[in-house]
Design an enzyme around this catalytic site. Structure first.
Site, mmCIF file in Angstrom:
data_model
loop_
_atom_site.group_PDB
_atom_site.id
_atom_site.type_symbol
_atom_site.label_atom_id
_atom_site.label_comp_id
_atom_site.label_asym_id
_atom_site.label_seq_id
_atom_site.Cartn_x
_atom_site.Cartn_y
_atom_site.Cartn_z
ATOM 1 N N SER A 84 0.852 -1.186 0.000
ATOM 2 C CA SER A 84 0.000 0.000 0.000
ATOM 3 C C SER A 84 0.893 1.243 0.000
ATOM 4 O O SER A 84 1.759 1.386 -0.856
ATOM 5 C CB SER A 84 -0.947 -0.031 1.201
ATOM 6 O OG SER A 84 -1.944 0.956 1.069
ATOM 7 N N ASP A 290 -8.743 -6.197 -5.429
ATOM 8 C CA ASP A 290 -8.392 -4.909 -4.824
ATOM 9 C C ASP A 290 -9.048 -3.779 -5.623
ATOM 10 O O ASP A 290 -8.747 -3.580 -6.794
ATOM 11 C CB ASP A 290 -6.870 -4.754 -4.822
ATOM 12 C CG ASP A 290 -6.388 -3.559 -4.008
ATOM 13 O OD1 ASP A 290 -7.193 -2.663 -3.718
ATOM 14 O OD2 ASP A 290 -5.187 -3.538 -3.671
ATOM 15 N N HIS A 324 -7.917 -5.180 -0.899
ATOM 16 C CA HIS A 324 -6.643 -4.507 -0.623
ATOM 17 C C HIS A 324 -5.942 -5.095 0.599
ATOM 18 O O HIS A 324 -4.710 -5.133 0.653
ATOM 19 C CB HIS A 324 -6.901 -3.013 -0.416
ATOM 20 C CG HIS A 324 -5.654 -2.195 -0.283
ATOM 21 N ND1 HIS A 324 -4.709 -2.113 -1.280
ATOM 22 C CD2 HIS A 324 -5.190 -1.424 0.747
ATOM 23 C CE1 HIS A 324 -3.714 -1.323 -0.889
ATOM 24 N NE2 HIS A 324 -3.983 -0.906 0.337
#
Length: 349
Positions: A84, A290, A324
């Site tokens: 991320s 995601d 995610h």
């Protein structure tokens, strides 16, 4: 002390094997868990910075990390690993200091923030700043902006997982199906969001959320952006009074001319130029479910690295349902990919 997010990935024999590697993990600049941020005290005033704290970029955060490495006497990293926003930092570290990063691991990140994720984070910040107790960020000595913070986190949590997982996990089940429906948390998915956002409010600083979120929005590894940030940093005048960055609508600065519209080819060329020196072995990992950092953005990272001349790029795409947050949950697949990349001696020429 609470377990870290990557507790299951770090340790003897694990993905980040502490029998083989020394792991350095820093709290990001602008955060609230040790590094200087909005909640820190401004030595010039004796008061907390609040929103007089300067806006940050991922480049600033990475530069601070390399100052730490200098302090520790670490000249070169075996690898820079992140997911991320951490993946943004890993890519940025390899681009800014290619001679000091041996390998690169980027998981569910991007080469530049795209409009969809920017829009989602903007909505979170607006929800937070709309709280009457936000007080332009100067809330430390009064009531915290709890409601706005909670709503911002609820919006964020929706983007971290996937619809298929929530279908399986919650479905349309209600907390008390025998009772009439209510506007308060009623469906199990609503109670989950309510609990997760409430919990986060008690663990994080609202201003830090704003600053870290904005840093993610500003991320772009393109050569033109990197050079512009360097010029801006050089032009900063130290010790000048800093105005709050949180303005009311009527106080917004003149936007001037809008950014010029680039063609897809120009954007790609700029990105490739930005990673021209990133030639170390690179692992790029994406997750098909995601929605916050879609696999298209992971492929973009792998593509620009290859176009820049990196012949040691490995790209994996996981068919996991966790969205995610897969990089926090799928210890087996994510962990195996990381471990293989870090420990593969054949990757070095």
């Amino acid at each position: 002390m609470n377990p870290g997010w990557w507790e299951k990935f770090i340790g003897p024999g694990r993905a980040l094997d502490t029998d083989k590697f020394f792991v350095v993990c820093t709290n990001v600049l602008g955060g609230c868990y040790g590094s200087t941020g909005p909640a820190s005290v401004d030595p010039q005033t004796g008061e907390r910075f609040a929103t007089t704290f300067p806006l940050l970029t991922v480049n600033d955060i990475v530069r601070a990390q390399f100052h730490l490495l200098d302090h520790l006497g670490i000249q070169k990293l075996h690898a820079s690993v992140g997911a991320s926003m951490g993946g943004m930092q890993s890519l940025c570290a390899a681009a800014l200091h290619p001679e000091r990063v041996g390998r690169l691991v980027s998981i569910s990140a991007c080469a530049r923030s795209h409009p969809y994720s920017i829009a989602l984070r903007f909505a979170q910040r607006q929800a937070l700043m709309s709280d009457p107790n936000f007080n332009r960020g100067f809330y430390y000595d009064s009531v915290q902006p709890h409601v706005g913070m909670k709503l911002a986190r609820a919006i964020a949590t929706v983007t971290y997982r996937s619809g298929p997982e929530w279908e399986l996990r919650f479905g349309r089940r209600r907390r008390a199906p025998e009772l009439p429906p209510a506007l308060c948390p009623d469906f199990l998915i609503e109670t989950y969001l309510d609990h997760q956002s409430e919990r986060f409010c008690l663990q994080y600083d609202a201003n830090s959320l704003l600053y870290v979120s904005k840093a993610m929005d500003m991320f772009d590894v393109s050569r033109s952006v990197t050079e512009r940030l360097a010029r801006q940093r050089e032009s900063v005048v130290l010790n000048e009074p800093v105005a709050p960055v949180c303005l009311n609508e009527h106080e917004q600065m003149d936007a001037g001319e809008a950014s010029s519209v680039e063609t897809d080819e120009e954007i790609l060329e700029d990105l490739v130029s930005g990673v021209r020196n990133v030639l170390q072995p690179a692992l790029v990992l994406g997750v098909q479910s995601d929605i916050l950092f879609p696999v298209k953005q992971q492929r973009e990272i792998a593509d620009i690295l290859r176009k820049a001349g990196n012949e040691r790029v490995t790209y994996y795409e996981l068919d996991a349902m966790y969205g995610h947050d897969t990089f926090l949950i799928d210890v087996v697949n994510v962990g195996a990919a990381i471990k293989g990349h870090l420990e593969n001696e054949h990757l070095i020429k």
